[in-house]
Enzyme design. Structure first.
Site, PDB file in Angstrom:
ATOM      1  N   HIS A  45       0.830  -1.210   0.000  1.00 57.61           N
ATOM      2  CA  HIS A  45       0.000   0.000   0.000  1.00 57.61           C
ATOM      3  C   HIS A  45       0.865   1.262   0.000  1.00 57.61           C
ATOM      4  O   HIS A  45       0.456   2.303   0.497  1.00 57.61           O
ATOM      5  CB  HIS A  45      -0.988   0.000   1.174  1.00 57.61           C
ATOM      6  CG  HIS A  45      -2.102  -0.992   0.967  1.00 57.61           C
ATOM      7  ND1 HIS A  45      -3.351  -0.636   0.501  1.00 57.61           N
ATOM      8  CD2 HIS A  45      -2.136  -2.335   1.129  1.00 57.61           C
ATOM      9  CE1 HIS A  45      -4.103  -1.733   0.415  1.00 57.61           C
ATOM     10  NE2 HIS A  45      -3.391  -2.772   0.791  1.00 57.61           N
TER      11      HIS A  45
ATOM     12  N   ASP B 117       2.433   1.950  -3.095  1.00 59.56           N
ATOM     13  CA  ASP B 117       2.535   2.377  -4.509  1.00 59.56           C
ATOM     14  C   ASP B 117       1.660   3.579  -4.824  1.00 59.56           C
ATOM     15  O   ASP B 117       2.103   4.532  -5.460  1.00 59.56           O
ATOM     16  CB  ASP B 117       2.301   1.202  -5.487  1.00 59.56           C
ATOM     17  CG  ASP B 117       0.963   0.513  -5.407  1.00 59.56           C
ATOM     18  OD1 ASP B 117       0.162   0.821  -4.482  1.00 59.56           O
ATOM     19  OD2 ASP B 117       0.694  -0.363  -6.263  1.00 59.56           O
TER      20      ASP B 117
ATOM     21  N   GLY C 214      -7.220 -15.140  -7.894  1.00 56.80           N
ATOM     22  CA  GLY C 214      -7.855 -14.715  -6.646  1.00 56.80           C
ATOM     23  C   GLY C 214      -7.009 -14.935  -5.408  1.00 56.80           C
ATOM     24  O   GLY C 214      -7.514 -14.949  -4.291  1.00 56.80           O
TER      25      GLY C 214
ATOM     26  N   GLY D 157      -4.252 -13.026  -4.746  1.00 52.55           N
ATOM     27  CA  GLY D 157      -3.456 -11.832  -4.476  1.00 52.55           C
ATOM     28  C   GLY D 157      -2.086 -11.904  -5.118  1.00 52.55           C
ATOM     29  O   GLY D 157      -1.145 -11.260  -4.663  1.00 52.55           O
TER      30      GLY D 157
ATOM     31  N   ASP E 194       1.597  -3.858  -9.521  1.00 53.97           N
ATOM     32  CA  ASP E 194       1.401  -5.181 -10.119  1.00 53.97           C
ATOM     33  C   ASP E 194       1.730  -5.171 -11.607  1.00 53.97           C
ATOM     34  O   ASP E 194       2.374  -6.085 -12.130  1.00 53.97           O
ATOM     35  CB  ASP E 194      -0.042  -5.648  -9.907  1.00 53.97           C
ATOM     36  CG  ASP E 194      -0.403  -5.677  -8.437  1.00 53.97           C
ATOM     37  OD1 ASP E 194       0.525  -5.647  -7.601  1.00 53.97           O
ATOM     38  OD2 ASP E 194      -1.598  -5.720  -8.117  1.00 53.97           O
TER      39      ASP E 194
ATOM     40  N   TYR F 262     -10.013  -1.339   0.258  1.00 57.02           N
ATOM     41  CA  TYR F 262      -8.837  -0.833  -0.476  1.00 57.02           C
ATOM     42  C   TYR F 262      -9.061   0.642  -0.833  1.00 57.02           C
ATOM     43  O   TYR F 262      -8.211   1.497  -0.593  1.00 57.02           O
ATOM     44  CB  TYR F 262      -8.620  -1.674  -1.745  1.00 57.02           C
ATOM     45  CG  TYR F 262      -7.353  -1.329  -2.500  1.00 57.02           C
ATOM     46  CD1 TYR F 262      -6.199  -2.069  -2.329  1.00 57.02           C
ATOM     47  CD2 TYR F 262      -7.316  -0.244  -3.384  1.00 57.02           C
ATOM     48  CE1 TYR F 262      -5.022  -1.744  -3.009  1.00 57.02           C
ATOM     49  CE2 TYR F 262      -6.164   0.082  -4.064  1.00 57.02           C
ATOM     50  CZ  TYR F 262      -5.024  -0.682  -3.884  1.00 57.02           C
ATOM     51  OH  TYR F 262      -3.877  -0.352  -4.561  1.00 57.02           O
TER      52      TYR F 262
HETATM   53  C1  GLA Z   1      -2.952  -4.555  -4.861  1.00 54.67           C
HETATM   54  C2  GLA Z   1      -2.840  -3.415  -5.864  1.00 54.67           C
HETATM   55  C3  GLA Z   1      -1.455  -2.788  -5.853  1.00 54.67           C
HETATM   56  C4  GLA Z   1      -0.982  -2.461  -4.443  1.00 54.67           C
HETATM   57  C5  GLA Z   1      -1.222  -3.640  -3.506  1.00 54.67           C
HETATM   58  C6  GLA Z   1      -0.931  -3.289  -2.077  1.00 54.67           C
HETATM   59  O1  GLA Z   1      -2.142  -5.618  -5.280  1.00 54.67           O
HETATM   60  O2  GLA Z   1      -3.137  -3.866  -7.159  1.00 54.67           O
HETATM   61  O3  GLA Z   1      -1.435  -1.653  -6.673  1.00 54.67           O
HETATM   62  O4  GLA Z   1      -1.606  -1.294  -3.968  1.00 54.67           O
HETATM   63  O5  GLA Z   1      -2.554  -4.129  -3.575  1.00 54.67           O
HETATM   64  O6  GLA Z   1       0.413  -3.038  -1.907  1.00 54.67           O
END
Ligand code: GLA
Length: 345
Positions: A12, A14, A95, A97, A145, A197
């Site tokens: 969190h 980025d 799904g 993460g 990501d 989020y």
């Molecule tokens: C998800 C989002 C990313 C980032 C992460 C937390 O994967 O797609 O952009 O914010 O959560 O670090």
């Protein structure tokens, strides 16, 4: 081929213009394609056996939305995307993460750019794919990501400055150090993840506004006490503390890796988890249990990776301890009545 990712540290951060340190999974998504004369797209997923057809007049939902989003964003960027028949194969766990959606976006972008014979430099692709996800799919994610899927190199972690998009490939040779990263899918249901989020992101942006900075990245650990003193809301103070200390943990982890001291990343990972649990409040009992049990069984460090509220836990373990840690996590899940976790890697 575009891989999924594991984020070693920097969660969190980025969307706060901060630092992240993901590395690529061995799992990847491949999209192959051929041009067709009509301006529509026929997309088949080998995993589900489904075929979805769409044209420019439709707003696509479900997994094919990630493909339609990339068609949309490329056209926004001035690429004349030809109609195409596309075939997706992927072994990125869905799904969990591990960025299966970013892998799909990036692999789709690569094939469509090829079919359009567009000159689309690699460094420009993450921003475009992020925009596809933010504006078409409607998920307010940061850039980690898509950057990881596009830019990660084997044997390295990607140190990314999410403001400048400057990158450094940091050597990350676990095997040479006798280490493994155990990735366990907690199987926790991702309830409320989207709303939570977005709420975290909003709180960070509000805090940056109150503090008079462009983003929380502009506050460092030395400036944290002053910044916290300016915020009235206790929850907001905790969110800010997570982001500011997490940026520092990324920098410290990069320093440890550059020095070849991979084990030193362990305590930083654990501190990251505690910060996500106590300050950012994005963990759930399953991931907290997996982290605690991994540490009790000799892991050098452990943390949840990804957006939160479930997903995967990674544990940095000596190679010879890997099986024992995994077995202990499995037993603890059974004892707590949780859905059995699955090792992802
Ligand atoms: C998800 C989002 C990313 C980032 C992460 C937390 O994967 O797609 O952009 O914010 O959560 O670090």
């Amino acid at each position: 081929m575009s891989p999924g990712r594991v984020n070693l540290i920097g969660e969190h951060t980025d969307y706060n213009d901060g630092f992240v340190l993901p590395f690529a999974l061995p799992h990847a998504t491949a999209v192959s394609g051929t041009r067709i004369p009509e301006r529509h797209w026929v997309v088949t997923s080998e995993q589900t056996g489904e075929t979805v057809t769409f044209d420019l007049s439709e707003k696509v939902e479900g997994w094919a939305a990630y493909v339609a989003a990339v068609v949309w964003v490329l056209r926004e960027a001035g690429v004349d995307v030809p109609g195409a028949q596309l075939r997706i194969t992927s072994d990125v766990p869905f799904g969990a993460g591990l960025s299966s959606s970013a892998a799909l976006e990036c692999a789709t972008m690569a094939v469509l750019a090829d079919l359009a014979e567009a000159d689309l430099p690699l460094r420009d692709r993450p921003r475009l794919a992020q925009r596809a996800e933010n504006e078409y799919v409607g998920a307010p994610t940061g850039i980690m990501d898509q950057a990881a899927s596009t830019l990660c190199q084997e044997g390295h972690a990607l140190f990314l400055d999410c403001r400048s998009l400057a990158t450094e490939q940091v050597p990350f040779d676990l095997a040479a150090a006798g280490l493994k990263i155990l990735v366990v899918d907690s199987k926790a249901p991702h309830a409320h993840v989207d709303g939570e989020y977005a709420a975290r992101r909003k709180a960070c942006e509000e805090a940056a506004g109150i503090l008079g900075v462009a983003a929380l990245r502009d506050i460092d650990v030395a400036g944290l006490p002053d910044a916290l003193a300016k915020l009235d809301d206790e929850t907001m103070r905790r969110r800010v503390r997570h982001v500011v200390t997490e940026d520092q943990r990324v920098l410290d982890t990069v320093a440890a890796l550059r020095a070849g001291d991979l084990r030193a990343a362990g305590p930083l990972m654990t501190a990251s988890h505690e910060s996500m649990r106590d300050d950012y409040e994005i963990t759930v009992p399953q991931v907290d249990t997996a982290v605690r049990v991994a540490l009790e069984h000799g892991a050098h460090g452990a943390r949840m990776t990804g957006g939160g509220f479930g997903g995967c836990v990674l544990a940095l373990v000596d190679e010879e301890d890997c099986d024992a840690v995994e077995a202990a996590v499995r037993e603890a899940f059974a004892a707590n009545g949780f859905t059995p976790p699955t090792p992802s890697w």
